[in-house]
Design a protein around this motif. Structure first.
Motif, PDB file in Angstrom:
ATOM      1  N   TYR A 107       0.819  -1.210   0.000  1.00 46.87           N
ATOM      2  CA  TYR A 107       0.000   0.000   0.000  1.00 46.87           C
ATOM      3  C   TYR A 107       0.859   1.269   0.000  1.00 46.87           C
ATOM      4  O   TYR A 107       0.389   2.349   0.345  1.00 46.87           O
ATOM      5  CB  TYR A 107      -0.930  -0.013   1.213  1.00 46.87           C
ATOM      6  N   THR A 119     -10.862  -0.995   2.769  1.00 48.81           N
ATOM      7  CA  THR A 119     -11.074  -2.135   3.653  1.00 48.81           C
ATOM      8  C   THR A 119     -12.563  -2.484   3.662  1.00 48.81           C
ATOM      9  O   THR A 119     -13.411  -1.586   3.629  1.00 48.81           O
ATOM     10  CB  THR A 119     -10.622  -1.827   5.085  1.00 48.81           C
ATOM     11  N   THR A 182      -7.179  -7.574   4.340  1.00 43.19           N
ATOM     12  CA  THR A 182      -8.500  -7.573   3.711  1.00 43.19           C
ATOM     13  C   THR A 182      -8.694  -6.492   2.666  1.00 43.19           C
ATOM     14  O   THR A 182      -9.607  -6.572   1.853  1.00 43.19           O
ATOM     15  CB  THR A 182      -9.608  -7.415   4.771  1.00 43.19           C
ATOM     16  N   ALA A 183      -7.847  -5.457   2.690  1.00 40.53           N
ATOM     17  CA  ALA A 183      -7.966  -4.411   1.674  1.00 40.53           C
ATOM     18  C   ALA A 183      -7.482  -4.936   0.327  1.00 40.53           C
ATOM     19  O   ALA A 183      -6.808  -5.960   0.238  1.00 40.53           O
ATOM     20  CB  ALA A 183      -7.163  -3.177   2.087  1.00 40.53           C
ATOM     21  N   ARG A 184      -7.809  -4.219  -0.719  1.00 39.68           N
ATOM     22  CA  ARG A 184      -7.354  -4.583  -2.063  1.00 39.68           C
ATOM     23  C   ARG A 184      -6.225  -3.636  -2.432  1.00 39.68           C
ATOM     24  O   ARG A 184      -6.468  -2.460  -2.757  1.00 39.68           O
ATOM     25  CB  ARG A 184      -8.500  -4.473  -3.078  1.00 39.68           C
TER      26      ARG A 184
END
Length: 301
Positions: A107, A119, A182-184
């Motif tokens: 990120y 998220t 869990t975020a992309r």
């Protein structure tokens, strides 16, 4: 004893040895500017409204469910985003654990700014509960049960003692892991071969495993020579160098968060020889493992 504060001075940032946590609900016009940056890391989790965060030349918007992380040492600013009705957010100043860096790396927005977004809403409640625990745990003396919740009027708390500091950092570690897992992540490295990415993930997931160039190559369906060449060409280091770095980060986390002996930390991190472990750890962190642990335990005393 922990120290409570109604509010830190607007442009002040605490030294890296402290864990300081707060929750703000700010109106338009609010902003902080630190031309010299801060000595500590800063974690910002937005619960409502919108903010704007800049570090060096990197800049991101912060909306509900976004975790923005600022590494120390670079000029930064953050404020209620223009035209927004306000900005509600949790913030934490602390010394980040070395093991968090690999989780944040996907990120990276540049200049030490990490934007962990978006998220999923399913984890927001647990993340916010962890921040609430941090605010309460900052008052822990280590001699009795930690408070279940922080007093309703408290917005800022400073954890001085080792017990409170480590308990608060454990909650922050949960937050970083939940959001980063869990975020992309954005496609920051679009040219990286998917097989190299899978090998990186295998190393990160279990750095203590007996990985070899041959075993990793087999897992991603490449010949050992082709895999080693592709990995080094695209990531700038050999697979075994990447594995050693992952093992050292894992060892640093065990030294910070456990009472395992240095020999057991070495074995649990994949190092067959304690002597080799001591040497490479000192080369990487500047001090032997025992000194690294002792320095960490004295921070905030």
């Amino acid at each position: 004893m922990p120290v409570n504060a109604d509010r830190l001075p607007e442009a002040a940032a605490p030294p890296p040895g402290l864990v300081v946590i707060g929750h703000y609900d700010e109106l338009p016009g609010y902003g902080i500017s630190r031309p010299g940056g801060a000595e500590s890391w800063l974690f910002l989790w937005t619960t409502g409204g919108r903010g704007r965060v800049r570090q060096g030349r990197a800049e991101v918007a912060a909306g509900t469910g976004d975790l923005v992380v600022l590494a120390p040492g670079a000029p930064h600013q953050y404020a209620v985003e223009p035209a927004a009705a306000g900005w509600r957010f949790w913030w934490v100043h602390c010394q980040a654990r070395p093991g968090w860096t690999p989780w944040l790396r996907p990120y990276d927005a540049g200049d030490g700014l990490y934007a962990v977004t978006p998220t999923p809403a399913a984890v927001h409640g647990r993340v916010e509960a962890a921040f609430g625990r941090m605010l309460a745990d900052a008052r822990w003396t280590g001699t009795e049960a930690p408070p279940a919740t922080a007093p309703g009027h408290d917005r800022v708390a400073v954890a001085h003692g080792t017990a409170a500091r480590e308990l608060a950092l454990s909650s922050l570690e949960e937050i970083v892991l939940l959001t980063a897992a869990t975020a992309r992540p954005p496609a920051t490295r679009p040219g990286i071969d998917e097989r190299v990415r899978r090998a990186e993930a295998l190393i990160a997931a279990d750095p203590a495993a007996p990985h070899t160039v041959r075993s990793l190559a087999a897992r991603v369906s490449l010949s050992p020579s082709r895999f080693a060449h592709l990995f080094a060409e695209q990531l700038g280091r050999s697979p075994m160098r990447a594995l050693r770095e992952a093992r050292l980060r894992h060892a640093a986390r065990l030294l910070e968060g456990s009472d395992l002996s240095v020999e057991r930390v070495a074995a649990a991190s994949g190092f067959a020889s304690p002597f080799h472990f001591n040497r490479v750890f000192r080369d990487r962190y500047g001090v032997p493992p025992g000194v690294y642990r002792a320095r960490g335990s004295m921070v905030g005393e």
